[in-house]
Design a protein around this motif. Sequence first.
Motif, PDB file in Angstrom:
ATOM      1  N   ASP A 192      54.528  65.480  29.581  1.00 57.44           N
ATOM      2  CA  ASP A 192      54.048  66.657  30.329  1.00 57.44           C
ATOM      3  C   ASP A 192      52.758  66.255  31.067  1.00 57.44           C
ATOM      4  O   ASP A 192      51.651  66.314  30.524  1.00 57.44           O
ATOM      5  N   GLU A 193      52.938  65.808  32.321  1.00 57.22           N
ATOM      6  CA  GLU A 193      51.817  65.196  33.062  1.00 57.22           C
ATOM      7  C   GLU A 193      50.607  66.107  33.176  1.00 57.22           C
ATOM      8  O   GLU A 193      49.464  65.662  33.036  1.00 57.22           O
ATOM      9  N   ILE A 194      50.861  67.405  33.434  1.00 61.43           N
ATOM     10  CA  ILE A 194      49.738  68.322  33.677  1.00 61.43           C
ATOM     11  C   ILE A 194      48.963  68.578  32.381  1.00 61.43           C
ATOM     12  O   ILE A 194      47.731  68.507  32.350  1.00 61.43           O
ATOM     13  N   ALA A 195      49.710  68.816  31.302  1.00 66.02           N
ATOM     14  CA  ALA A 195      49.039  69.095  30.024  1.00 66.02           C
ATOM     15  C   ALA A 195      48.302  67.843  29.521  1.00 66.02           C
ATOM     16  O   ALA A 195      47.185  67.939  28.977  1.00 66.02           O
ATOM     17  N   VAL A 196      48.892  66.668  29.723  1.00 67.59           N
ATOM     18  CA  VAL A 196      48.229  65.418  29.291  1.00 67.59           C
ATOM     19  C   VAL A 196      46.954  65.209  30.112  1.00 67.59           C
ATOM     20  O   VAL A 196      45.901  64.823  29.576  1.00 67.59           O
ATOM     21  N   ALA A 197      47.040  65.529  31.408  1.00 69.74           N
ATOM     22  CA  ALA A 197      45.858  65.398  32.276  1.00 69.74           C
ATOM     23  C   ALA A 197      44.739  66.311  31.773  1.00 69.74           C
ATOM     24  O   ALA A 197      43.568  65.906  31.729  1.00 69.74           O
ATOM     25  N   GLU A 198      45.104  67.538  31.367  1.00 68.83           N
ATOM     26  CA  GLU A 198      44.080  68.476  30.862  1.00 68.83           C
ATOM     27  C   GLU A 198      43.419  67.928  29.600  1.00 68.83           C
ATOM     28  O   GLU A 198      42.209  68.022  29.427  1.00 68.83           O
ATOM     29  N   ILE A 199      44.233  67.329  28.739  1.00 71.77           N
ATOM     30  CA  ILE A 199      43.663  66.734  27.517  1.00 71.77           C
ATOM     31  C   ILE A 199      42.678  65.626  27.899  1.00 71.77           C
ATOM     32  O   ILE A 199      41.542  65.574  27.421  1.00 71.77           O
ATOM     33  N   ALA A 200      43.124  64.752  28.813  1.00 74.41           N
ATOM     34  CA  ALA A 200      42.275  63.614  29.202  1.00 74.41           C
ATOM     35  C   ALA A 200      40.954  64.081  29.803  1.00 74.41           C
ATOM     36  O   ALA A 200      39.907  63.468  29.593  1.00 74.41           O
ATOM     37  N   GLU A 201      41.011  65.182  30.531  1.00 76.56           N
ATOM     38  CA  GLU A 201      39.787  65.657  31.188  1.00 76.56           C
ATOM     39  C   GLU A 201      38.860  66.402  30.228  1.00 76.56           C
ATOM     40  O   GLU A 201      37.669  66.501  30.470  1.00 76.56           O
ATOM     41  N   SER A 202      39.419  66.916  29.133  1.00 76.66           N
ATOM     42  CA  SER A 202      38.577  67.730  28.246  1.00 76.66           C
ATOM     43  C   SER A 202      38.005  66.974  27.046  1.00 76.66           C
ATOM     44  O   SER A 202      37.036  67.407  26.448  1.00 76.66           O
ATOM     45  N   VAL A 203      38.609  65.822  26.690  1.00 77.28           N
ATOM     46  CA  VAL A 203      38.109  65.147  25.482  1.00 77.28           C
ATOM     47  C   VAL A 203      36.777  64.438  25.744  1.00 77.28           C
ATOM     48  O   VAL A 203      36.474  64.066  26.882  1.00 77.28           O
ATOM     49  N   GLN A 204      36.030  64.273  24.661  1.00 79.07           N
ATOM     50  CA  GLN A 204      34.800  63.504  24.756  1.00 79.07           C
ATOM     51  C   GLN A 204      35.079  62.138  24.119  1.00 79.07           C
ATOM     52  O   GLN A 204      35.557  62.063  22.979  1.00 79.07           O
ATOM     53  N   LEU A 205      34.851  61.092  24.897  1.00 79.19           N
ATOM     54  CA  LEU A 205      35.191  59.747  24.435  1.00 79.19           C
ATOM     55  C   LEU A 205      33.957  58.876  24.548  1.00 79.19           C
ATOM     56  O   LEU A 205      33.366  58.788  25.619  1.00 79.19           O
ATOM     57  N   GLU A 206      33.548  58.251  23.454  1.00 77.50           N
ATOM     58  CA  GLU A 206      32.391  57.350  23.576  1.00 77.50           C
ATOM     59  C   GLU A 206      32.454  56.241  22.546  1.00 77.50           C
ATOM     60  O   GLU A 206      33.006  56.418  21.461  1.00 77.50           O
ATOM     61  N   PHE A 207      31.915  55.094  22.927  1.00 74.00           N
ATOM     62  CA  PHE A 207      31.802  53.982  21.992  1.00 74.00           C
ATOM     63  C   PHE A 207      30.450  54.061  21.317  1.00 74.00           C
ATOM     64  O   PHE A 207      29.424  54.188  21.984  1.00 74.00           O
ATOM     65  N   GLN A 208      30.458  54.022  19.972  1.00 74.95           N
ATOM     66  CA  GLN A 208      29.191  53.879  19.255  1.00 74.95           C
ATOM     67  C   GLN A 208      29.216  52.451  18.731  1.00 74.95           C
ATOM     68  O   GLN A 208      29.928  52.167  17.770  1.00 74.95           O
ATOM     69  N   GLY A 209      28.525  51.545  19.434  1.00 75.64           N
ATOM     70  CA  GLY A 209      28.724  50.113  19.182  1.00 75.64           C
ATOM     71  C   GLY A 209      30.141  49.802  19.598  1.00 75.64           C
ATOM     72  O   GLY A 209      30.555  50.125  20.698  1.00 75.64           O
ATOM     73  N   GLU A 210      30.928  49.255  18.651  1.00 75.63           N
ATOM     74  CA  GLU A 210      32.332  48.981  18.994  1.00 75.63           C
ATOM     75  C   GLU A 210      33.272  50.027  18.412  1.00 75.63           C
ATOM     76  O   GLU A 210      34.493  49.899  18.468  1.00 75.63           O
ATOM     77  N   THR A 211      32.696  51.083  17.821  1.00 76.99           N
ATOM     78  CA  THR A 211      33.516  52.135  17.223  1.00 76.99           C
ATOM     79  C   THR A 211      33.810  53.193  18.265  1.00 76.99           C
ATOM     80  O   THR A 211      32.897  53.746  18.878  1.00 76.99           O
ATOM     81  N   LEU A 212      35.104  53.471  18.454  1.00 75.94           N
ATOM     82  CA  LEU A 212      35.477  54.465  19.463  1.00 75.94           C
ATOM     83  C   LEU A 212      35.563  55.851  18.816  1.00 75.94           C
ATOM     84  O   LEU A 212      36.278  56.041  17.821  1.00 75.94           O
ATOM     85  N   CYS A 213      34.810  56.795  19.382  1.00 78.92           N
ATOM     86  CA  CYS A 213      34.815  58.161  18.851  1.00 78.92           C
ATOM     87  C   CYS A 213      35.466  59.117  19.842  1.00 78.92           C
ATOM     88  O   CYS A 213      35.158  59.103  21.032  1.00 78.92           O
ATOM     89  N   LEU A 214      36.381  59.921  19.314  1.00 78.26           N
ATOM     90  CA  LEU A 214      37.077  60.932  20.101  1.00 78.26           C
ATOM     91  C   LEU A 214      36.565  62.278  19.608  1.00 78.26           C
ATOM     92  O   LEU A 214      36.710  62.592  18.420  1.00 78.26           O
TER      93      LEU A 214
END
Length: 213
Positions: free
Chosen positions: A51-73
């Motif tokens: 579901d391209e539109i719903a997946v796009a909404e998820i991608a735009e709303s999540v917070q993604l960051e690396f703390q060192g090499e640890t990936l936090c969602l």
Amino acid sequence: MIVTIDGPAGSGKSTVAKLLAARLSVRFLDTGAMYRAIACSVLNSEVSETDEIAVAEIAESVQLEFQGETLCLNGIDVSEQIRTPQVTAISSIVAANPAVRNRLVQLQRQVGQQGSLVTEGRDQGSVVFPGAEHKFFLTASVDARARRRHRELIAGGSSLTLETVKTQLAQRDERDENRAHAPMKPAADAVTIDTSGMSIAQVVEHLVEQVAK
Ligand code: DC
């Protein structure tokens, strides 16, 4: 200085990129982990990966960051979750979504602005960092890559057969190479290295020499 290492699954690029970053004392960026994190978020939702539109909404709303090499969602460490077979299976579908790619390319470029970097993925030299100082494309035969991936999975407790691993790898390559948006391919100015008969240490040494030139 930006060094890009692209290539298919099992080409050794993650291990090599991490070791090269340590040798050069610069940051390491695993962009596959970012696509996997979005796939993880999709799996944890009611949304279908197609579901391209719903997946796009998820991608735009999540917070993604690396703390060192640890990936936090959304503030939670997902380093282990992103390596499950379920996430692996849908990651190449999610990665073909243009909105997902746009969001992640922006984040990757932000990391690139913070200083020197060894970054690995499928499109780092061709799309994300076209001006990178050093670009490599690692490859290996599908048999060599399947054997490597199978060894890793068995060591992690999986019971998948070599044949299944090879089939899944080939399917993923097919999707990554043939998607319309930023398909996996070497940048025109990348140095391609076939790692089939090489050890990780040999590949790292080779790259260190190339970067030093
Ligand atoms: O390298 P990996 O197996 O962790 O990548 C997971 C998926 O994400 C894979 O299907 C390819 C995709 N990917 C991508 O399209 N672009 C990138 N820069 C990195 C990964």
